[in-house]
Design a protein around this motif. Structure first.
Motif, PDB file in Angstrom:
ATOM      1  N   LYS A 338       0.865  -1.272  -0.146  1.00 47.71           N
ATOM      2  CA  LYS A 338       0.048   0.049  -0.075  1.00 47.71           C
ATOM      3  C   LYS A 338       0.939   1.202   0.044  1.00 47.71           C
ATOM      4  CE  LYS A 338      -4.528  -1.362   1.804  1.00 47.71           C
ATOM      5  NZ  LYS A 338      -5.536  -0.982   2.607  1.00 47.71           N
ATOM      6  N   VAL A 339       2.003   1.296   0.639  1.00 49.52           N
ATOM      7  CA  VAL A 339       2.799   2.390   0.993  1.00 49.52           C
ATOM      8  C   VAL A 339       3.445   2.704  -0.319  1.00 49.52           C
ATOM      9  CG1 VAL A 339       4.779   3.392   2.199  1.00 49.52           C
ATOM     10  CG2 VAL A 339       3.136   2.264   3.296  1.00 49.52           C
ATOM     11  N   LEU A 340       4.099   1.618  -0.904  1.00 49.70           N
ATOM     12  CA  LEU A 340       4.913   1.606  -2.084  1.00 49.70           C
ATOM     13  C   LEU A 340       3.956   2.068  -3.410  1.00 49.70           C
ATOM     14  CD1 LEU A 340       7.007  -1.451  -1.811  1.00 49.70           C
ATOM     15  CD2 LEU A 340       7.628   0.854  -1.596  1.00 49.70           C
ATOM     16  N   HIS A 341       2.617   1.542  -3.424  1.00 45.97           N
ATOM     17  CA  HIS A 341       2.007   2.181  -4.426  1.00 45.97           C
ATOM     18  C   HIS A 341       1.554   3.593  -4.014  1.00 45.97           C
ATOM     19  CE1 HIS A 341       0.555  -1.227  -6.824  1.00 45.97           C
ATOM     20  NE2 HIS A 341       0.390  -2.284  -5.740  1.00 45.97           N
ATOM     21  N   ARG A 342       1.244   3.896  -2.880  1.00 43.82           N
ATOM     22  CA  ARG A 342       0.959   5.339  -3.115  1.00 43.82           C
ATOM     23  C   ARG A 342       2.176   6.217  -3.299  1.00 43.82           C
ATOM     24  NH1 ARG A 342      -0.182   9.507  -3.325  1.00 43.82           N
ATOM     25  NH2 ARG A 342      -1.246  10.921  -2.350  1.00 43.82           N
ATOM     26  N   GLU A 343       3.373   5.884  -2.912  1.00 41.04           N
ATOM     27  CA  GLU A 343       4.694   6.623  -3.258  1.00 41.04           C
ATOM     28  C   GLU A 343       4.750   6.473  -4.649  1.00 41.04           C
ATOM     29  OE1 GLU A 343       7.916   4.822  -1.164  1.00 41.04           O
ATOM     30  OE2 GLU A 343       7.326   5.412   0.657  1.00 41.04           O
ATOM     31  N   ALA A 344       4.233   5.357  -5.523  1.00 40.96           N
ATOM     32  CA  ALA A 344       4.335   5.269  -6.980  1.00 40.96           C
ATOM     33  C   ALA A 344       3.505   6.348  -7.779  1.00 40.96           C
ATOM     34  CB  ALA A 344       4.000   3.767  -7.391  1.00 40.96           C
ATOM     35  N   ALA A 345       2.287   6.500  -6.951  1.00 35.97           N
ATOM     36  CA  ALA A 345       1.575   7.438  -7.581  1.00 35.97           C
ATOM     37  C   ALA A 345       2.230   8.932  -7.516  1.00 35.97           C
ATOM     38  CB  ALA A 345       0.261   7.673  -6.922  1.00 35.97           C
ATOM     39  N   ASP A 346       2.761   9.274  -6.601  1.00 35.47           N
ATOM     40  CA  ASP A 346       3.433  10.527  -6.120  1.00 35.47           C
ATOM     41  C   ASP A 346       4.246  10.648  -7.230  1.00 35.47           C
ATOM     42  OD1 ASP A 346       1.657  11.612  -4.342  1.00 35.47           O
ATOM     43  OD2 ASP A 346       3.072  10.806  -2.749  1.00 35.47           O
ATOM     44  N   HIS A 347       5.267   9.661  -7.265  1.00 34.91           N
ATOM     45  CA  HIS A 347       6.501   9.610  -8.393  1.00 34.91           C
ATOM     46  C   HIS A 347       6.029   9.846  -9.730  1.00 34.91           C
ATOM     47  CE1 HIS A 347       9.586   9.518  -5.312  1.00 34.91           C
ATOM     48  NE2 HIS A 347       9.159   8.082  -4.768  1.00 34.91           N
ATOM     49  N   HIS A 361      -2.609   3.062  -8.829  1.00 41.23           N
ATOM     50  CA  HIS A 361      -1.755   3.224  -7.549  1.00 41.23           C
ATOM     51  C   HIS A 361      -2.567   3.799  -6.410  1.00 41.23           C
ATOM     52  CE1 HIS A 361       1.625   1.382  -9.642  1.00 41.23           C
ATOM     53  NE2 HIS A 361       1.571   2.512 -10.569  1.00 41.23           N
ATOM     54  N   ILE A 362      -3.372   4.733  -6.690  1.00 38.13           N
ATOM     55  CA  ILE A 362      -4.041   5.396  -5.798  1.00 38.13           C
ATOM     56  C   ILE A 362      -5.099   4.422  -5.336  1.00 38.13           C
ATOM     57  CG2 ILE A 362      -5.877   7.322  -5.311  1.00 38.13           C
ATOM     58  CD1 ILE A 362      -3.021   8.422  -5.465  1.00 38.13           C
ATOM     59  N   LEU A 363      -5.700   3.949  -5.947  1.00 31.06           N
ATOM     60  CA  LEU A 363      -6.752   2.899  -5.823  1.00 31.06           C
ATOM     61  C   LEU A 363      -6.274   2.060  -4.703  1.00 31.06           C
ATOM     62  CD1 LEU A 363      -9.013   2.604  -9.028  1.00 31.06           C
ATOM     63  CD2 LEU A 363      -9.468   4.029  -7.156  1.00 31.06           C
ATOM     64  N   ARG A 364      -5.157   1.543  -4.966  1.00 31.79           N
ATOM     65  CA  ARG A 364      -4.333   0.436  -4.015  1.00 31.79           C
ATOM     66  C   ARG A 364      -3.862   0.902  -2.866  1.00 31.79           C
ATOM     67  NH1 ARG A 364      -4.538  -1.663  -9.189  1.00 31.79           N
ATOM     68  NH2 ARG A 364      -4.351  -4.061  -9.305  1.00 31.79           N
ATOM     69  N   GLY A 365      -3.463   2.350  -2.908  1.00 33.62           N
ATOM     70  CA  GLY A 365      -2.591   2.777  -1.622  1.00 33.62           C
ATOM     71  C   GLY A 365      -3.069   3.776  -0.802  1.00 33.62           C
ATOM     72  N   ALA A 366      -4.023   4.563  -1.285  1.00 34.02           N
ATOM     73  CA  ALA A 366      -4.568   5.717  -0.409  1.00 34.02           C
ATOM     74  C   ALA A 366      -5.581   5.354   0.528  1.00 34.02           C
ATOM     75  CB  ALA A 366      -5.666   6.535  -1.487  1.00 34.02           C
ATOM     76  N   GLN A 367      -5.356   6.175   1.519  1.00 33.89           N
ATOM     77  CA  GLN A 367      -6.039   5.944   2.761  1.00 33.89           C
ATOM     78  C   GLN A 367      -7.147   6.922   2.912  1.00 33.89           C
ATOM     79  OE1 GLN A 367      -5.800   3.116   4.832  1.00 33.89           O
ATOM     80  NE2 GLN A 367      -4.425   2.282   3.296  1.00 33.89           N
ATOM     81  N   VAL A 374      -7.332  12.322  -3.296  1.00 31.58           N
ATOM     82  CA  VAL A 374      -8.628  12.975  -3.798  1.00 31.58           C
ATOM     83  C   VAL A 374      -8.523  13.904  -4.950  1.00 31.58           C
ATOM     84  CG1 VAL A 374     -10.432  14.331  -3.048  1.00 31.58           C
ATOM     85  CG2 VAL A 374      -9.600  12.688  -1.550  1.00 31.58           C
ATOM     86  N   THR A 375      -7.632  14.759  -4.653  1.00 27.18           N
ATOM     87  CA  THR A 375      -7.087  15.631  -6.036  1.00 27.18           C
ATOM     88  C   THR A 375      -6.941  15.107  -7.301  1.00 27.18           C
ATOM     89  OG1 THR A 375      -6.390  17.442  -4.419  1.00 27.18           O
ATOM     90  CG2 THR A 375      -5.827  17.625  -6.581  1.00 27.18           C
ATOM     91  N   LEU A 376      -5.880  14.158  -6.912  1.00 26.10           N
ATOM     92  CA  LEU A 376      -5.591  13.107  -8.290  1.00 26.10           C
ATOM     93  C   LEU A 376      -6.610  12.481  -9.002  1.00 26.10           C
ATOM     94  CD1 LEU A 376      -2.092  11.648  -7.377  1.00 26.10           C
ATOM     95  CD2 LEU A 376      -2.898  13.238  -9.251  1.00 26.10           C
ATOM     96  N   LEU A 377      -7.614  11.808  -8.227  1.00 33.12           N
ATOM     97  CA  LEU A 377      -8.569  11.103  -8.490  1.00 33.12           C
ATOM     98  C   LEU A 377      -9.775  12.079  -9.394  1.00 33.12           C
ATOM     99  CD1 LEU A 377      -9.607   8.945  -5.552  1.00 33.12           C
ATOM    100  CD2 LEU A 377      -8.893   8.108  -7.907  1.00 33.12           C
ATOM    101  N   ARG A 378      -9.794  13.254  -8.659  1.00 36.05           N
ATOM    102  CA  ARG A 378     -10.921  14.233  -9.184  1.00 36.05           C
ATOM    103  C   ARG A 378     -10.282  14.890 -10.478  1.00 36.05           C
ATOM    104  NH1 ARG A 378     -12.031  19.322  -5.721  1.00 36.05           N
ATOM    105  NH2 ARG A 378     -13.636  19.495  -7.533  1.00 36.05           N
ATOM    106  N   ARG A 379      -8.788  15.097 -10.873  1.00 37.10           N
ATOM    107  CA  ARG A 379      -8.437  15.427 -12.122  1.00 37.10           C
ATOM    108  C   ARG A 379      -8.414  14.366 -13.027  1.00 37.10           C
ATOM    109  NH1 ARG A 379      -2.205  16.873 -10.792  1.00 37.10           N
ATOM    110  NH2 ARG A 379      -2.452  17.082 -13.142  1.00 37.10           N
ATOM    111  N   ALA A 380      -8.252  13.239 -12.617  1.00 37.08           N
ATOM    112  CA  ALA A 380      -8.432  11.959 -13.545  1.00 37.08           C
ATOM    113  C   ALA A 380      -9.811  12.001 -14.137  1.00 37.08           C
ATOM    114  CB  ALA A 380      -7.837  10.630 -12.961  1.00 37.08           C
ATOM    115  N   ALA A 381     -10.784  11.974 -13.154  1.00 29.54           N
ATOM    116  CA  ALA A 381     -12.285  11.830 -13.616  1.00 29.54           C
ATOM    117  C   ALA A 381     -12.550  12.822 -14.535  1.00 29.54           C
ATOM    118  CB  ALA A 381     -12.970  12.047 -12.273  1.00 29.54           C
TER     119      ALA A 381
END
Length: 915
Positions: A338-347, A361-367, A374-381
């Motif tokens: 989970k942590v690595l997926h979240r970091e992967a999203a940022d990178h 990665h957000i869907l697997r790692g965000a809490q 949330v901001t990334l998901l909104r932009r992607a949507a």
């Protein structure tokens, strides 16, 4: 399927000779017949799907196919069109250039338009060489690619295009949906891959070890369960580590851990971080995640490649098999993943990737509480909403889950979620989401925004009264921002368009329009104009409706279909034709299904029944494709009437049943009135006049404002039914309605002519019927003119003026026959026969159901153009119709001529020409 050893292109096919022969036969059939086909190779992970696909691709290349090969990826299944992109961009001769694809992806705003452009690119290539589109692991395909794959095989069935897909066996999964969509349109083959026999596994062992397997090895291989990939990995482990290889727990790839144990710590870390990024990943992205300069990781990369875990294709690093990646991935503790997926999203985002590339990665790692996620998901949507609204809705639903309930951000995210859910057709979910947010008692300004966001939801659900109540409540509460207030006012006017006080609705619409212009809010402007257009239509004021819809299409070209239909209501089919031509040149800017509705109404009004039927069929299919039904009830009602005009009573009743079924899902007043009227028409055809009259009376009593929209050109039919049922009061009411409509539209010949015809029928007034035909002389609607001449002819017969009667009836007969209304023409012919009493009888030729003469005039034109080598697009341009309509015509041509390919069609056309 191979491990780290050499090529297994032949040995990897051990035990697959029958399946390969099946694919080889299909590959040979496509260029021979000139038509499409689809194969699905199914089986568990590691069973050999990819190897069999690679061999099929090689055989197709040898046979002269242009090949597009791609592979869907588990972690990239979110990115729209990412799966099909590989198929059209890769190969020696890509179907699309990278720039062309980028332009396509950047400018698309509708799924249907996008799929059509892909179809044209593939069709153009298939015009000179057979094409193979091969996609591995379709079970991981993104939503837009899956949508395209459900349309393209059928769309391209008349071109030599072969589709080979591989997928794991999943009941009701994406692969099954794709095959089901194609099954009735083109040859489909499912090739199941089961476990290999013991003999085939033994041959694999000999290929890998270079010698026959001994008893110990054979016993070990029993643990592979006939799965060739697992067997080869075990054998590779034996070859590398000798007798020290140990089986690992069930569910992991046998031998992989043994191989990993020989790798250095840096290499293991590099592989695990790569496994987090996906089966395919960039070296630079992996270095960022490792937190090290790329140069320091080169030794780790080299060791991973030597060990047979990774391949380097020059652009990206690829795990040699999904199971290899999964074996590495599952060794990472879940919390660390989970942590690595979240970091992967940022990178990925910081490296310049699009938000949608980081979403998996957000869907697997965000809490919960992760505001950046949330901001990334909104932009992607926002990015994917135009073409995959369902995905956008999923992303926003997840974003809303990540926002703690107490945070005000939830209202902003919720508003966006409502919009996305509504666009995806998930209206009940949108309403539920909005009501949950409203239950939290938000501030007044937020309350108003949420109610405005729910406006489209309620309108789609046909809840006009609830829409009016909510907008009025929000406006009364106050506190709304000016642009939100303008939208609420426009939505209230739209809701009032479904009420009985249209004067109040019009006043509300004008007020809303002024407010929208004052605040400069485009959404409010569009809503106000649309509402005013609806109000004018429901009031029967065609000129005002045209004015509103013309202004609306100037603000938003997507509403051009409404403008076109408004011109048709004014009898201005020339302008309608011009606007249809303009829309055809800019199809990506319009709602495709509504544009087909406008085109169908154009054909119907001009008496081109066959073309109108084709457009209605195509429109309904497109609405089904995007799962947003708007005009399906009305289309079925019209198709039923067309069937009766032609004499196909069974089809008419089938269309009635379909309309009734669709009415249950969308029971708005317009749909209800249309179905009730059709039930009357069918009841009269069945001889039940009493029921027919009752149904028409229901239309008049239950939805009076809909009368202007429904009975514009059908009121004469309703009056005849009422008179047949001896309900004079109903007939007079209908005639008064026609007269009122003519008073509202004095410049429309069809309106004034039908009013005179209606009055002539009710009063049995011969002079009025003669006036009707004179007024309709300038109407562009041949079926309306024919009905008036038929009524006049019968009235003239009753008055003893036989020569004039025969002339009127002959004119009606000719017009009906020319339009393809054979049954209606036959009824007029019966009257003529009685009038002429033994004189010359004009034949009404019924069209056969099979063979060249079964084809409509438009179908013959399409058949000749395709036989001459035209593509669907070039034929559409030549005939000034939609490529979708050409495809509908062509499918009908194939069925009526019993041909399966363009080559066979060309042979039929040439043979006819020679004779």
């Amino acid at each position: 399927m191979a491990g780290s050893g050499g090529s297994l292109s032949r040995s990897g096919l051990r035990g697959r000779e029958v399946e390969l022969d099946e694919l080889r036969t299909l590959i040979a059939s496509v260029p021979h017949t000139g038509s499409g086909a689809l194969a699905l190779v199914q089986g568990e992970a590691g069973i050999g799907k990819t190897t069999l696909l690679a061999e099929a691709v090689a055989r197709a290349c040898e046979a002269g196919f242009s090949v597009g090969l791609g592979k869907a990826d588990e972690l990239h299944h979110i990115v729209p069109l990412s799966s099909l992109a590989a198929c059209v961009l890769h190969g020696d001769q890509p179907l699309l250039s990278g720039d062309a694809f980028a332009d396509l992806a950047r400018h698309h705003d509708q799924r249907i338009w996008l799929v059509e452009r892909l179809a044209e690119a593939i069709e153009a290539r298939a015009d000179s060489v057979p094409v193979l589109i091969a996609l591995d692991d379709v079970h991981w395909a993104d939503q837009l690619s899956r949508f395209a794959l459900k349309q393209l095989p059928a769309r391209l069935r008349t071109s030599p295009v072969l589709w080979i897909l591989t997928a794991r066996q999943e009941p009701a999964g994406p692969a099954e949906e794709i095959v089901a969509a194609a099954t009735e349109e083109l040859p489909t083959v499912t090739v199941p891959l089961g476990p290999l026999s013991g003999a085939a596994i033994g041959q694999l062992a000999g290929d890998t070890l270079g010698a026959a397997a001994d008893e110990r090895v054979r016993d070990l291989l029993d643990g592979a369960g006939g799965n060739p990939f697992l067997a080869v990995e075990m054998l590779t482990g034996l070859r590398n580590d000798g007798a020290s290889a140990e089986p690992v727990p069930s569910g992991l790839v046998l031998g992989v851990r043994a191989r990993l144990r020989s790798l250095g710590p840096e290499t293991l870390r590099f592989l695990r971080l790569g496994a987090v990024l996906g089966r395919r990943f960039g070296f630079h992205d992996a270095a960022l995640l490792c937190g090290q300069p790329s140069t320091t990781l080169i030794p780790a990369l080299e060791e991973a490649v030597r060990a047979g875990i990774l391949d380097d294709d020059g652009d990206q690093l690829v795990f040699r098999h999904d199971l290899l990646r999964q074996a590495v991935y599952v060794d990472i503790p879940p919390s660390a993943r989970k942590v690595l997926h979240r970091e992967a999203a940022d990178h990925l985002v910081s490296a310049g990737h699009r938000p949608i590339d980081a979403v998996s990665h957000i869907l697997r790692g965000a809490q919960p509480g992760d505001e950046e996620a949330v901001t990334l998901l909104r932009r992607a949507a926002d990015d994917v909403l135009p073409v995959t609204p369902g995905l956008a809705a999923d992303l926003m639903t997840r974003a809303l889950e990540l926002v703690p309930p107490a945070r005000p951000q939830g209202f902003v995210v919720g508003e966006q979620a409502i919009v996305c859910l509504t666009r995806a057709g998930r209206n009940r979910e949108a309403l539920s989401t909005g009501d949950r947010l409203l239950a939290r008692r938000p501030p007044m300004e937020v309350f108003s925004r949420l109610q405005a966001a729910l406006g489209g939801t309620l309108w789609n659900m046909d809840l006009a009264d609830e829409l009016r109540r909510r907008t009025e409540t929000a406006l009364a509460v106050g506190g709304a921002a000016p642009e939100v207030g303008a939208r609420l006012a426009a939505l209230r006017a739209l809701a009032l368009s479904r009420g009985h006080d249209l004067d109040a609705a019009r006043e509300a619409g004008e007020t809303a329009l002024r407010a929208a212009i004052t605040v400069g809010d485009r959404n409010a402007h569009v809503l106000a104009l649309f509402g005013l257009g609806e109000i004018a239509l429901n009031a029967g004021e065609n000129a005002i409706a045209l004015e509103r819809f013309t202004a609306l299409s100037a603000v938003d070209p997507a509403y051009s279909p409404e403008e076109i239909v408004a011109y048709q209501h004014m009898d201005d089919f020339n302008t309608g034709e011009r606007l249809l031509l303009q829309a055809a040149d800019n199809a990506g800017s319009f709602r495709q299904a509504m544009l087909l509705w406008a085109q169908a109404q154009q054909h119907l009004g001009l008496g081109r029944l066959d073309d109108a039927e084709a457009d209605f069929v195509t429109m309904e299919r497109l609405e089904d494709d995007v799962q947003i039904p708007v005009q399906q009830v009305n289309a079925r009602v019209i198709r039923s009437r067309i069937a009766l005009l032609r004499g196909d009573r069974d089809a008419a009743r089938q269309h009635l049943a379909a309309a009734q079924k669709r009415l249950a899902a969308k029971p708005n007043p317009g749909n209800t009135a249309a179905v009730r009227f059709l039930e009357a028409v069918i009841a009269e055809d069945d001889g039940d006049i009493g029921l027919a009259v009752d149904k028409i009376r229901q239309v008049q009593e239950e939805g009076p404002f809909m009368r202007w929209r429904l009975l514009r050109t059908w009121v004469d039919s309703a009056i005849r039914t009422a008179l047949s049922g001896a309900d004079r009061q109903l007939a007079e009411d209908l005639a008064a309605q026609a007269e009122a409509h003519a008073e509202r539209n004095p410049a429309v010949p069809t309106a004034t002519g039908i009013a005179a015809q209606a009055l002539g029928l009710v009063k049995n007034d011969l002079a009025m019927l003669e006036r009707a035909t004179a007024l309709l002389g300038t109407s562009p609607r041949p079926l309306v003119r024919a009905a008036a001449h038929a009524d006049l002819g019968q009235a003239l017969l009753a008055a003893g003026r036989k020569p004039q009667a025969v002339a009127a009836l002959t004119r009606a007969h000719a017009t009906l026959a020319e339009s393809g209304a054979h049954a209606a023409a036959a009824r007029v012919q019966q009257v003529l026969d009685g009038a002429q009493a033994g004189g010359h009888r004009a034949a009404t030729k019924q069209r056969p159901v099979q063979g060249w003469e079964a084809l409509t005039a438009s179908e013959k034109k399409v058949a000749r153009l395709i036989a001459e080598g035209h593509t669907n697009r070039s034929a559409a341009d030549f005939l000034v119709v939609s490529p979708h309509t050409v495809n509908t015509h062509l499918t009908s041509v194939f069925r009526k001529l019993s041909v399966n390919s363009r080559v066979q069609l060309a042979n039929v056309v040439v043979a006819l020409r020679d004779h």
